[in-house]
Motif scaffolding. Structure first.
Motif, mmCIF file in Angstrom:
data_model
loop_
_atom_site.group_PDB
_atom_site.id
_atom_site.type_symbol
_atom_site.label_atom_id
_atom_site.label_comp_id
_atom_site.label_asym_id
_atom_site.label_seq_id
_atom_site.Cartn_x
_atom_site.Cartn_y
_atom_site.Cartn_z
ATOM 1 N N UNK A 227 1.351 -1.376 -0.019
ATOM 2 C CA UNK A 227 0.083 -0.423 0.080
ATOM 3 C C UNK A 227 0.862 1.358 -0.286
ATOM 4 N N UNK A 228 2.151 1.394 1.081
ATOM 5 C CA UNK A 228 2.885 2.294 0.655
ATOM 6 C C UNK A 228 3.512 2.290 -0.650
ATOM 7 N N UNK A 229 3.743 1.801 -1.032
ATOM 8 C CA UNK A 229 4.190 1.563 -2.267
ATOM 9 C C UNK A 229 3.413 2.189 -3.378
ATOM 10 N N UNK A 230 1.808 1.739 -3.901
ATOM 11 C CA UNK A 230 1.113 1.610 -4.395
ATOM 12 C C UNK A 230 0.648 4.027 -4.572
ATOM 13 N N UNK A 231 0.648 4.097 -3.017
ATOM 14 C CA UNK A 231 0.574 5.591 -2.279
ATOM 15 C C UNK A 231 1.395 6.391 -3.275
ATOM 16 N N UNK A 232 2.971 6.043 -3.104
ATOM 17 C CA UNK A 232 3.961 6.958 -3.207
ATOM 18 C C UNK A 232 4.520 7.367 -4.553
ATOM 19 N N UNK A 233 3.554 5.939 -5.680
ATOM 20 C CA UNK A 233 4.020 5.494 -7.183
ATOM 21 C C UNK A 233 2.821 6.470 -7.433
ATOM 22 N N UNK A 234 1.382 5.842 -6.804
ATOM 23 C CA UNK A 234 0.209 6.601 -7.581
ATOM 24 C C UNK A 234 -0.003 7.684 -7.953
ATOM 25 N N UNK A 235 0.874 8.255 -6.035
ATOM 26 C CA UNK A 235 0.387 10.714 -6.144
ATOM 27 C C UNK A 235 1.735 10.256 -7.564
ATOM 28 N N UNK A 236 2.798 10.428 -6.948
ATOM 29 C CA UNK A 236 4.178 10.462 -8.986
ATOM 30 C C UNK A 236 3.548 10.088 -9.531
ATOM 31 N N UNK A 237 2.393 9.153 -9.865
ATOM 32 C CA UNK A 237 1.625 9.485 -11.230
ATOM 33 C C UNK A 237 1.118 10.657 -10.970
ATOM 34 N N UNK A 238 0.163 10.416 -10.078
ATOM 35 C CA UNK A 238 -0.929 11.571 -10.740
ATOM 36 C C UNK A 238 0.012 13.371 -11.134
ATOM 37 N N UNK A 239 0.793 13.782 -10.264
ATOM 38 C CA UNK A 239 1.278 15.201 -10.207
ATOM 39 C C UNK A 239 1.815 14.875 -11.698
ATOM 40 N N UNK A 240 2.142 14.390 -12.067
ATOM 41 C CA UNK A 240 3.117 13.981 -13.569
ATOM 42 C C UNK A 240 2.102 14.474 -14.685
ATOM 43 N N UNK A 241 0.812 13.289 -14.134
ATOM 44 C CA UNK A 241 0.001 13.560 -15.206
ATOM 45 C C UNK A 241 -1.242 15.144 -14.889
ATOM 46 N N UNK A 242 -0.870 15.739 -14.217
ATOM 47 C CA UNK A 242 -1.526 16.861 -13.878
ATOM 48 C C UNK A 242 -0.978 18.139 -14.137
ATOM 49 N N UNK A 243 0.862 17.444 -14.051
ATOM 50 C CA UNK A 243 1.303 19.075 -14.434
ATOM 51 C C UNK A 243 1.574 18.989 -15.935
ATOM 52 N N UNK A 244 1.433 17.579 -17.123
ATOM 53 C CA UNK A 244 0.853 17.161 -17.945
ATOM 54 C C UNK A 244 0.337 18.035 -18.947
ATOM 55 N N UNK A 245 -1.193 17.581 -17.891
ATOM 56 C CA UNK A 245 -1.964 18.252 -18.849
ATOM 57 C C UNK A 245 -1.902 19.701 -19.129
ATOM 58 N N UNK A 246 -1.314 20.623 -18.101
ATOM 59 C CA UNK A 246 -1.371 22.173 -17.755
ATOM 60 C C UNK A 246 -0.022 22.627 -19.232
ATOM 61 N N UNK A 247 0.381 21.411 -19.828
ATOM 62 C CA UNK A 247 1.331 22.421 -20.560
ATOM 63 C C UNK A 247 1.004 21.748 -21.951
ATOM 64 N N UNK A 248 0.615 20.450 -22.140
ATOM 65 C CA UNK A 248 0.097 19.792 -23.777
ATOM 66 C C UNK A 248 -1.644 19.437 -23.809
ATOM 67 N N UNK A 249 -1.890 19.472 -24.803
ATOM 68 C CA UNK A 249 -3.155 18.921 -25.057
ATOM 69 C C UNK A 249 -3.791 17.500 -24.423
ATOM 70 N N UNK A 250 -5.053 17.564 -24.053
ATOM 71 C CA UNK A 250 -5.864 16.059 -23.424
ATOM 72 C C UNK A 250 -5.919 15.120 -24.122
ATOM 73 N N UNK A 251 -5.976 15.069 -25.471
ATOM 74 C CA UNK A 251 -6.118 13.989 -25.890
ATOM 75 C C UNK A 251 -4.781 13.808 -25.719
ATOM 76 N N UNK A 252 -4.003 14.586 -26.270
ATOM 77 C CA UNK A 252 -1.883 13.885 -26.294
ATOM 78 C C UNK A 252 -1.399 13.473 -24.893
#
Length: 290
Positions: A208-233
């Motif tokens: 669970x600790x590994x899931x929480x850490x890696x999933x949060x990393x994926x979330x922040x990377x995804x959200x910051x990518x959405x601020x820079x390039x189109x959602x479809x991409x």
């Protein structure tokens, strides 16, 4: 290609890799505990990662659109709850292929919710993706099983969540959105936890600790990518997670996708690529601003 565009692509690729690793961990955890418990520990043990990100970045900026943040967090929670309930009862590759219809649904939702016409390629991509889903839902013509329905529901909620995140990204940064998502999901899952509680082992807590850490990393990377390039991409680049999951599922769980699964996944991926391909006379045409 501008530096901002390149940075967005790099962030989206990183999110895809982290997302694939998270799905493999959830496959391992999902069969022995109820979905609300998995969600609760995913966010509870992911809090140190969120605190670290806040500390590294500096003071947290309050949300300018709290009501939209709440809606987005509830949609994300629903997508995660349905997905966690399904993944323990499906092969990792099939689960990922079904959930990855989310970018195709995003094309269909972009007009009513974002006031943009997806264009011919967008609609063709949606059609190809749903043909892929039909292949994965075999072998008979009866109704799909409940894990398939839950995974499909997760894809719908995720598409709606991505639309909302795209709108929110105009006002709030990714870390603010991540904190809202974490706190709302933690509170909602805690309400249900007493009904499904099953004491986890030390090894499961580490998972669970590994899931929480890696999933949060994926979330922040995804959200910051959405601020820079189109959602479809951003959404299309997440198909790299499928490669991670297929390889990992084969190595860790001995899962080998069948011919129909592979054909369906190929159609889904092809549909996603087609949906974001723009022709000179077929690109998204804004109708009005939401």
């Amino acid at each position: 290609m501008t530096p901002v565009h390149r940075a967005g692509i790099a962030l989206a690729l990183g999110a895809a890799m982290a997302g694939g690793a998270t799905l493999l961990l959830l496959k391992w955890l999902g069969g022995s505990h109820a979905a609300p418990e998995v969600v609760f520990f995913r966010f509870l043990l992911g809090l140190p990662m969120v605190a670290l990100l806040i500390r590294l970045r500096g003071p947290l900026v309050p949300s300018r659109v709290p009501k939209q943040q709440l809606v987005r967090a509830i949609l994300g929670f629903a997508a995660m709850l349905a997905g966690f309930a399904a993944i323990g009862h499906m092969t990792a590759a099939t689960y990922t292929a079904v959930v990855f219809t989310s970018p195709l649904l995003l094309a269909a939702l972009s007009w009513p919710l974002l006031a943009e016409q997806p264009g011919r390629n967008g609609w063709l991509g949606v059609g190809a993706g749903f043909c892929g889903i039909v292949l994965i839902a075999r072998p008979d013509l009866g109704l799909p099983s409940w894990p398939f329905l839950l995974a499909a529901a997760s894809a719908v909620f995720e598409a709606l969540c991505t639309v909302q995140a795209r709108v929110i990204g105009r006002s709030d940064d990714g870390l603010t959105t991540l904190l809202w998502f974490t706190l709302v999901s933690l509170g909602l899952s805690a309400l249900v936890l007493p009904l499904v509680w099953q004491k986890p082992t030390a090894l499961e807590l580490a998972g669970y600790l590994a899931v929480g850490t890696i999933a949060n990393l994926a979330q922040i990377l995804f959200l910051e990518a959405l601020r820079r390039i189109p959602a479809f991409l951003v959404a299309t680049l997440q198909y790299l997670s499928f490669v991670v999951v297929v390889l990992g599922g084969s190595l860790l769980f001995g899962e080998t996708p069948g011919g129909a699964d592979v054909a369906g996944a190929v159609l889904i991926i092809a549909g996603g690529l087609l949906a974001i391909r723009r022709q000179p006379d077929d690109g998204p045409r804004p109708v009005s601003h939401p």
